[in-house]
Motif scaffolding. Sequence first.
Motif, PDB file in Angstrom:
ATOM      1  N   ARG A   1       0.149  -1.128  -0.183  1.00  0.00           N
ATOM      2  CA  ARG A   1       0.209   0.231  -0.242  1.00  0.00           C
ATOM      3  C   ARG A   1       1.130   1.296  -0.083  1.00  0.00           C
ATOM      4  NH1 ARG A   1      -2.384  -0.055   6.516  1.00  0.00           N
ATOM      5  NH2 ARG A   1       0.000   0.199   6.870  1.00  0.00           N
ATOM      6  N   ALA A   2       0.381   2.157  -0.023  1.00  0.00           N
ATOM      7  CA  ALA A   2       1.419   3.359  -0.417  1.00  0.00           C
ATOM      8  C   ALA A   2      -0.110   5.032   0.458  1.00  0.00           C
ATOM      9  CB  ALA A   2       1.195   4.347  -1.976  1.00  0.00           C
ATOM     10  N   ALA A   3       0.927   5.211   1.373  1.00  0.00           N
ATOM     11  CA  ALA A   3       0.534   6.574   1.656  1.00  0.00           C
ATOM     12  C   ALA A   3       0.235   7.637   2.629  1.00  0.00           C
ATOM     13  CB  ALA A   3       0.141   5.715   4.152  1.00  0.00           C
ATOM     14  N   LEU A   4      -0.219   8.916   2.152  1.00  0.00           N
ATOM     15  CA  LEU A   4       0.437  10.420   1.624  1.00  0.00           C
ATOM     16  C   LEU A   4      -0.613  11.035   2.971  1.00  0.00           C
ATOM     17  CD1 LEU A   4      -2.470  11.248   0.695  1.00  0.00           C
ATOM     18  CD2 LEU A   4      -0.931  10.602  -1.362  1.00  0.00           C
ATOM     19  N   VAL A   5       0.246  12.348   3.044  1.00  0.00           N
ATOM     20  CA  VAL A   5      -0.524  13.307   4.530  1.00  0.00           C
ATOM     21  C   VAL A   5      -0.742  14.641   3.672  1.00  0.00           C
ATOM     22  CG1 VAL A   5      -0.672  14.678   6.459  1.00  0.00           C
ATOM     23  CG2 VAL A   5       0.544  12.144   6.498  1.00  0.00           C
ATOM     24  N   VAL A   6      -2.351  14.728   3.674  1.00  0.00           N
ATOM     25  CA  VAL A   6      -2.615  15.702   2.317  1.00  0.00           C
ATOM     26  C   VAL A   6      -2.894  16.975   2.925  1.00  0.00           C
ATOM     27  CG1 VAL A   6      -2.507  14.265   0.212  1.00  0.00           C
ATOM     28  CG2 VAL A   6      -4.649  15.014   1.310  1.00  0.00           C
ATOM     29  N   ASP A   7      -2.907  18.654   2.666  1.00  0.00           N
ATOM     30  CA  ASP A   7      -3.536  19.735   3.076  1.00  0.00           C
ATOM     31  C   ASP A   7      -5.449  19.330   3.099  1.00  0.00           C
ATOM     32  OD1 ASP A   7      -5.038  22.340   3.042  1.00  0.00           O
ATOM     33  OD2 ASP A   7      -2.843  23.080   3.588  1.00  0.00           O
ATOM     34  N   PRO A   8      -6.529  19.527   3.698  1.00  0.00           N
ATOM     35  CA  PRO A   8      -7.683  19.552   3.790  1.00  0.00           C
ATOM     36  C   PRO A   8      -8.347  19.997   3.533  1.00  0.00           C
ATOM     37  CG  PRO A   8      -6.875  20.479   5.681  1.00  0.00           C
ATOM     38  CD  PRO A   8      -5.651  20.427   5.037  1.00  0.00           C
ATOM     39  N   ASP A   9      -7.267  21.291   2.065  1.00  0.00           N
ATOM     40  CA  ASP A   9      -7.723  21.493   1.189  1.00  0.00           C
ATOM     41  C   ASP A   9      -8.361  20.991   0.334  1.00  0.00           C
ATOM     42  OD1 ASP A   9      -7.579  24.055  -1.066  1.00  0.00           O
ATOM     43  OD2 ASP A   9      -7.088  22.256  -2.380  1.00  0.00           O
TER      44      ASP A   9
END
Length: 198
Positions: free
Chosen positions: A132-140
């Motif tokens: 799997r892949a994970a990331l953290v993004v801006d809630p924009d």
Amino acid sequence: MTDHLPTITVHGPEGAHALREPLLAIRAEVKGPLSANGDGAWLTRAATHPGFRLVTVHVDAELVGYAFGYTLKRSSRFWDGLLTPPEDPGLLVEDGRRTFVGGDMMVLPHHRGRGYSHLLHDTMAHSRPEQRAALVVDPDIAQHAAYRAWGWTTLGEYRFTPDSPTYLAMLHDLPLTPARPRSRPPGRRIGEPATNTT
């Protein structure tokens, strides 16, 4: 009229070192001046992780965007930032081979809207050996919607430190099946993505 086609290049750690200054320049233009602790040490640290991959996109001779990521180690504390633990605690267990985590993905403002982010995204996740892949993004809203359209699911709210802004942690099963392959611009790909480049 000459078409200006994007060129995608896949690099290992040596690429991060060789392109350090141009990469930092793009980050500064996209996110503003680097902070006192944002002198590029984060990129040097990232390049030491197993499975590190850097993807760049050039238009003619201009570097217009990049993305990087690496494999989470068994001892990683990446999930410590998740504010709401999932119902299944097993989702947060790492074995050193399970999760590829995405770092920065930046495209210069005057080159946006041409599909380069999606091209970087798909090349970054191509042929990865992890589950799997994970990331953290801006809630924009627009950014979050784009990742959802590319097949990502939201795991929960996330903070890098107790006093940092709140972001969203997302997951995507691997291998990647591109959600919208027709959105890619035409271009040349230089270098096949390596498996567990170190």
